[in-house]
Design a protein around this motif. Structure first.
Motif, PDB file in Angstrom:
ATOM      1  N   ILE A   1       4.587  -8.158  -4.196  1.00  0.00           N
ATOM      2  CA  ILE A   1       3.936  -7.203  -5.101  1.00  0.00           C
ATOM      3  C   ILE A   1       4.982  -6.271  -5.691  1.00  0.00           C
ATOM      4  O   ILE A   1       5.716  -5.590  -4.961  1.00  0.00           O
ATOM      5  CB  ILE A   1       2.851  -6.421  -4.350  1.00  0.00           C
ATOM      6  CG1 ILE A   1       1.787  -7.393  -3.832  1.00  0.00           C
ATOM      7  CG2 ILE A   1       2.230  -5.350  -5.245  1.00  0.00           C
ATOM      8  CD1 ILE A   1       0.846  -6.789  -2.818  1.00  0.00           C
TER       9      ILE A   1
ATOM     10  N   ARG B   1       0.280  -0.409  -5.841  1.00  0.00           N
ATOM     11  CA  ARG B   1       0.470  -1.395  -4.776  1.00  0.00           C
ATOM     12  C   ARG B   1      -0.868  -1.891  -4.253  1.00  0.00           C
ATOM     13  O   ARG B   1      -1.034  -3.089  -3.966  1.00  0.00           O
ATOM     14  CB  ARG B   1       1.289  -0.775  -3.647  1.00  0.00           C
ATOM     15  CG  ARG B   1       2.767  -0.616  -3.956  1.00  0.00           C
ATOM     16  CD  ARG B   1       3.462   0.133  -2.840  1.00  0.00           C
ATOM     17  NE  ARG B   1       4.907   0.227  -3.044  1.00  0.00           N
ATOM     18  CZ  ARG B   1       5.689   1.090  -2.417  1.00  0.00           C
ATOM     19  NH1 ARG B   1       5.170   1.931  -1.533  1.00  0.00           N
ATOM     20  NH2 ARG B   1       6.993   1.112  -2.654  1.00  0.00           N
ATOM     21  N   ASN B   2      -1.838  -0.993  -4.108  1.00  0.00           N
ATOM     22  CA  ASN B   2      -3.165  -1.408  -3.662  1.00  0.00           C
ATOM     23  C   ASN B   2      -3.780  -2.414  -4.634  1.00  0.00           C
ATOM     24  O   ASN B   2      -4.436  -3.380  -4.215  1.00  0.00           O
ATOM     25  CB  ASN B   2      -4.086  -0.194  -3.530  1.00  0.00           C
ATOM     26  CG  ASN B   2      -3.663   0.749  -2.420  1.00  0.00           C
ATOM     27  OD1 ASN B   2      -2.956   0.358  -1.498  1.00  0.00           O
ATOM     28  ND2 ASN B   2      -4.090   1.997  -2.508  1.00  0.00           N
TER      29      ASN B   2
ATOM     30  N   MET C   1      -2.268  -5.663  -3.879  1.00  0.00           N
ATOM     31  CA  MET C   1      -2.794  -6.242  -2.637  1.00  0.00           C
ATOM     32  C   MET C   1      -4.179  -6.852  -2.854  1.00  0.00           C
ATOM     33  O   MET C   1      -4.527  -7.872  -2.242  1.00  0.00           O
ATOM     34  CB  MET C   1      -2.872  -5.172  -1.546  1.00  0.00           C
ATOM     35  CG  MET C   1      -1.550  -4.890  -0.873  1.00  0.00           C
ATOM     36  SD  MET C   1      -1.763  -3.979   0.690  1.00  0.00           S
ATOM     37  CE  MET C   1      -2.253  -2.372   0.077  1.00  0.00           C
TER      38      MET C   1
ATOM     39  N   ALA D   1      -3.771 -10.342  -3.878  1.00  0.00           N
ATOM     40  CA  ALA D   1      -2.860 -11.159  -3.072  1.00  0.00           C
ATOM     41  C   ALA D   1      -3.611 -12.231  -2.294  1.00  0.00           C
ATOM     42  O   ALA D   1      -4.687 -11.987  -1.748  1.00  0.00           O
ATOM     43  CB  ALA D   1      -2.065 -10.268  -2.121  1.00  0.00           C
TER      44      ALA D   1
ATOM     45  N   LEU E   1       2.502 -10.307   3.068  1.00  0.00           N
ATOM     46  CA  LEU E   1       2.700  -9.398   1.939  1.00  0.00           C
ATOM     47  C   LEU E   1       4.115  -8.848   1.974  1.00  0.00           C
ATOM     48  O   LEU E   1       4.612  -8.454   3.038  1.00  0.00           O
ATOM     49  CB  LEU E   1       1.718  -8.227   2.005  1.00  0.00           C
ATOM     50  CG  LEU E   1       0.226  -8.531   2.029  1.00  0.00           C
ATOM     51  CD1 LEU E   1      -0.563  -7.239   2.222  1.00  0.00           C
ATOM     52  CD2 LEU E   1      -0.200  -9.227   0.750  1.00  0.00           C
TER      53      LEU E   1
ATOM     54  N   HIS F   1      -0.832 -10.696   6.328  1.00  0.00           N
ATOM     55  CA  HIS F   1      -1.942 -10.223   5.500  1.00  0.00           C
ATOM     56  C   HIS F   1      -3.194  -9.940   6.333  1.00  0.00           C
ATOM     57  O   HIS F   1      -3.890  -8.932   6.116  1.00  0.00           O
ATOM     58  CB  HIS F   1      -2.236 -11.278   4.425  1.00  0.00           C
ATOM     59  CG  HIS F   1      -2.987 -10.748   3.249  1.00  0.00           C
ATOM     60  ND1 HIS F   1      -3.171 -11.449   2.083  1.00  0.00           N
ATOM     61  CD2 HIS F   1      -3.617  -9.554   3.040  1.00  0.00           C
ATOM     62  CE1 HIS F   1      -3.852 -10.733   1.226  1.00  0.00           C
ATOM     63  NE2 HIS F   1      -4.147  -9.578   1.775  1.00  0.00           N
TER      64      HIS F   1
ATOM     65  N   LYS G   1      -5.388  -6.427   6.555  1.00  0.00           N
ATOM     66  CA  LYS G   1      -6.830  -6.387   6.275  1.00  0.00           C
ATOM     67  C   LYS G   1      -7.624  -5.888   7.486  1.00  0.00           C
ATOM     68  O   LYS G   1      -8.562  -5.106   7.342  1.00  0.00           O
ATOM     69  CB  LYS G   1      -7.307  -7.791   5.879  1.00  0.00           C
ATOM     70  CG  LYS G   1      -6.940  -8.220   4.477  1.00  0.00           C
ATOM     71  CD  LYS G   1      -7.539  -9.591   4.164  1.00  0.00           C
ATOM     72  CE  LYS G   1      -7.299  -9.975   2.723  1.00  0.00           C
ATOM     73  NZ  LYS G   1      -7.865 -11.327   2.418  1.00  0.00           N
TER      74      LYS G   1
ATOM     75  N   GLU H   1      -4.165   0.965   3.478  1.00  0.00           N
ATOM     76  CA  GLU H   1      -3.985   1.138   2.043  1.00  0.00           C
ATOM     77  C   GLU H   1      -3.011   2.278   1.809  1.00  0.00           C
ATOM     78  O   GLU H   1      -2.809   3.128   2.684  1.00  0.00           O
ATOM     79  CB  GLU H   1      -5.312   1.465   1.339  1.00  0.00           C
ATOM     80  CG  GLU H   1      -6.240   0.281   1.175  1.00  0.00           C
ATOM     81  CD  GLU H   1      -7.397   0.610   0.245  1.00  0.00           C
ATOM     82  OE1 GLU H   1      -7.682   1.820   0.066  1.00  0.00           O
ATOM     83  OE2 GLU H   1      -7.998  -0.322  -0.297  1.00  0.00           O
TER      84      GLU H   1
END
Length: 748
Positions: free
Chosen positions: A20, A87-88, A91, A94, A99, A181, A185, A190
């Motif tokens: 990212i 960046r969020n 993500m 993604a 990441l 990732h 999650k 965040e």
């Protein structure tokens, strides 16, 4: 947050990595960043480029890369949301197993992804992998990570933070790690908004990860920019650090199983606050007392019961005494403390630069007198001429603000002289130093001497003297032949005086941003010297030819080569007299030597001869442009100006590889050219005798070149500069942009 292009993948399988890259105002560096990723030997990744509503060409560059490579997804944000939220947004798009984050002015080293993948496989795909980086500086230096030993001394396998607590000492950044990732999650991590957004991301991630592996290999080059960094900006935004640490401790409050980390994170917080407080220029002077008071409140609120900070965090007795002083006295005490340390460390014998004591004293005395707000000082080409952008600005200033008193710095014997009523001073004279001390406005197309001290209230305008094909400024560090004895630190001292930098197109704006990194404002107005070319008509052409005594029916070719840094003694690279003889009576060749060669050896540049007219000392290159039917040049910036006339250009590039290897260029003249490019004298002759010099292909090349490099030149550049700088009127009249914005191109 809809991507401009969601590229289809070669297979349905999720990629190994989602990389990212958020971007805002980094047009000058973005291509290097993206290329460093796309050039990796390991190819199982997606690159999610997030344009944070950047006002420059970042979004267009991302779209271009997305169209060319299916691994690239360009996400265009409708409004600027800041680094964390950008960046969020990345993500959210993604799909990768891991990441990675990469700042858009940094680069990934060759082989980095392959090494990261291998290390992840060796450690059974941990939740987190921490790798090393180096800092790259504007002057070409590369310095290692100061905490590299933490990585080198880490356990060989994947462990939790409890078994490798020194990881908390690393720099709080997002881009030195690979994050599984599903781990991100599961925890719902965040990025927050504001300055220091990496803090409440980095610490919780390190604490929560049950398996952390380390790769003590440099994978990223972290660019240390001289401008644009929050570390060099004075702002109340630095107060955001308090909110970010509130988030860190809120995470601990929500997860009491991690209570053991309160003490270490408290120590990190205190150290961080202290760095911000003691860093010159971060906090506004009027906010320092408020920051100190809030610092003390947070120290009291978040100190764990019974916690004793290590000696490195605790203040020494002298520093504690200073900290208790009132704000005005505290600053003076700190300065005295630093001075005492410097004196103790200084060598016994100090050298002083040799200079005239009388002139130096006079200059110092003049600087004690008020700045004269109705004065402006001009210079061009190292004080050798009344010409170029400064002269065009000066002429417009006399028209729009005649009450401003103007001074020109000129050496004796210049080709041109300023209009009557303009004061002229010689460089280094008493008049020169008085002008430097008392002037309000300073306009130059190079730089004033390093010894010039910029006083509060003085305004410096850098107009430059051409669109850059060749490398400039700090971009010369890779080309020692061209850099010569140019000292980059000295150059940057001069650049730091600039308040404004004039640009003729988006390409040039981006080049100046990376070649001259400093906190100036770019005036994207066009080049003032080109106003006359934009407005020129057939009558101007006839008048210019009559002034030069040229036959009205002759085809006039202006030959104007550039300087070669690699030549110890300049030598002509084209037999101009032979070319003129072969072209015949229907052609007239005007020869204009580069200004560096005007006072050089007799054979150092093109001169007059049979069929050739030497116009090297003609006072106006713009008049020569108007008189010419074709410009014959090599790599000179004159091609960008001449293109405004929409007349043919021929490029004689017989030493291109040598020139590019020794000087460096921002693009390939064979790819982006205003006309036909030839490399031999026979081909050059054929271009003219066959008529190809002015054929349809030449016209098409010229049209695209004008679209790319003549973006802001609409005939009102000088007026805009005068109104903005001297009259404080913003963009008046507005720039008339082309119908289509020039598309981004690969260069460098």
């Amino acid at each position: 947050m809809t991507p401009t292009q969601a590229a289809a993948r070669p297979s349905a399988a999720a990629p190994r990595f989602s990389i990212i890259v958020p971007a805002f105002r980094v047009e000058a560096y973005l291509r290097d960043c993206l290329d460093s990723v796309l050039g990796q030997s390991f190819e199982d990744f997606e690159l999610i480029a997030v344009n944070d509503a950047s006002p420059d060409a970042c979004g267009e560059i991302m779209d271009e890369y997305a169209a060319a490579d299916p691994r690239v997804v360009a996400v265009q944000l409708a409004e600027n949301v800041g680094l964390g939220r950008a960046r969020n947004a990345g993500m959210a798009r993604a799909n990768g197993t891991y990441l990675l984050f990469l700042d858009s002015d940094d680069t990934m080293l060759p082989g980095a992804l392959a090494a990261i993948d291998q290390r992840l496989a060796e450690t059974a795909d941990p939740e987190l992998l921490v790798f090393d980086y180096s800092r790259t500086h504007w002057d070409g230096r590369i310095s290692p990570n100061a905490k590299a030993k933490v990585l080198a001394d880490s356990p060989s396998g994947a462990v939790g933070l409890a078994d490798n607590p020194a990881l908390l000492d690393l720099l709080q950044v997002a881009w030195n790690k690979a994050y599984r990732h599903d781990f991100v999650k599961r925890w719902g991590f965040e990025y927050p908004h504001g300055y220091y957004e990496d803090t409440p991301w980095t610490y919780p991630v390190l604490i929560a990860a049950e398996s952390i592996a380390v790769l003590p290999r440099v994978c990223v080059h972290y660019r240390q920019r001289r401008q644009g960094s929050i570390l060099h900006s004075t702002s109340r935004k630095h107060f955001d650090v308090f909110d970010q640490y509130e988030l860190v401790f809120a995470f601990l409050d929500a997860h009491p199983e991690f209570d053991r980390w309160r003490g270490p994170l408290f120590d990190r917080m205190i150290t961080h606050f202290r760095v911000i407080e003691n860093s010159p220029g971060r906090l506004p002077a009027e906010a320092r007392e408020e920051f100190r008071a809030k610092f003390l409140r947070y120290e009291e609120t978040y100190r764990p019961a019974g916690h004793v900070s290590p000696p490195a965090v605790r203040l020494s007795a002298s520093r504690r005494a200073v900290a208790k002083l009132p704000a005005p006295l505290r600053g003076a005490a700190r300065r005295a403390y630093r001075t005492a340390r410097r004196v103790k460390a200084a060598p016994r014998k100090l050298r002083k630069p040799l200079r005239s004591a009388v002139l130096a004293g006079y200059y110092r005395a003049q600087r004690m007198l008020p700045v004269q707000n109705d004065t402006a000082v001009f210079a061009a080409y190292w004080n050798t001429d009344y010409a170029c952008n400064p002269a065009a600005v000066h002429q417009k200033l006399l028209e729009l603000a005649p009450k401003v008193k103007t001074t020109w710095v000129l050496k004796p014997g210049s080709r041109n002289t300023p209009p009557p009523g303009t004061r002229v001073v010689h460089p280094g004279s008493f008049g020169f130093w008085r002008a430097m001390a008392r002037g309000k406005y300073f306009v130059n197309n190079v730089n004033f001497p390093t010894r010039v001290v910029k006083r509060p209230g003085q305004i410096h305008v850098q107009t430059h003297h051409g669109t850059p094909l060749k490398r400039m400024g700090v971009d010369l560090v890779e080309f020692p032949v061209a850099q010569g004895d140019l000292d980059m630190k000295t150059l940057m001292k001069r650049v730091d005086r600039w308040d404004y930098s004039v640009s003729s197109n988006s390409f040039t704006t981006a080049v100046w941003d990376r070649a001259y990194p400093a906190e100036y404002e770019s005036l994207d107005y066009g080049y003032p010297r080109n106003d006359v070319l934009v407005r020129a008509g057939e009558e101007d052409r006839r008048a210019a030819r009559e002034k030069l005594g040229l036959d009205a029916d002759s085809t006039v070719v202006l030959y104007a080569p550039t300087h070669r840094d690699y030549q110890g003694v300049p030598r002509p690279l084209l037999d101009l007299e032979q070319l003129a003889a072969r072209l015949g009576e229907g052609f007239t060749v005007l020869s204009r030597a580069h200004y560096f060669h005007l006072d050089g050896p007799a054979d150092s540049g093109p001169k007059g001869g049979r069929g050739v007219i030497d116009v090297s000392r003609h006072p106006s290159v713009e008049e020569l442009f108007l008189a010419a039917d074709c410009l014959l040049t090599d790599y000179s910036s004159l091609m960008f100006d001449y293109a405004l006339l929409d007349r043919p250009v021929v490029i004689y590039a017989n030493d291109w590889e040598v020139y590019r290897a020794t000087r460096g260029t921002y693009f390939d003249i064979h790819v982006e050219s205003p006309g036909h490019v030839v490399e031999t004298e026979s081909d050059l002759l054929d271009v003219f005798l066959s008529g190809r010099w002015s054929d349809d292909d030449s016209a098409k090349l010229r049209t695209e070149f004008r679209r790319r490099f003549c973006e802001f030149d609409d005939g009102f550049a000088a007026e805009r500069v005068v109104r903005r700088v001297f009259l404080n009127q913003e963009n008046e009249p507005p720039v008339t942009l082309p119908t289509e914005r020039p598309g981004p191109r690969t260069h460098g």
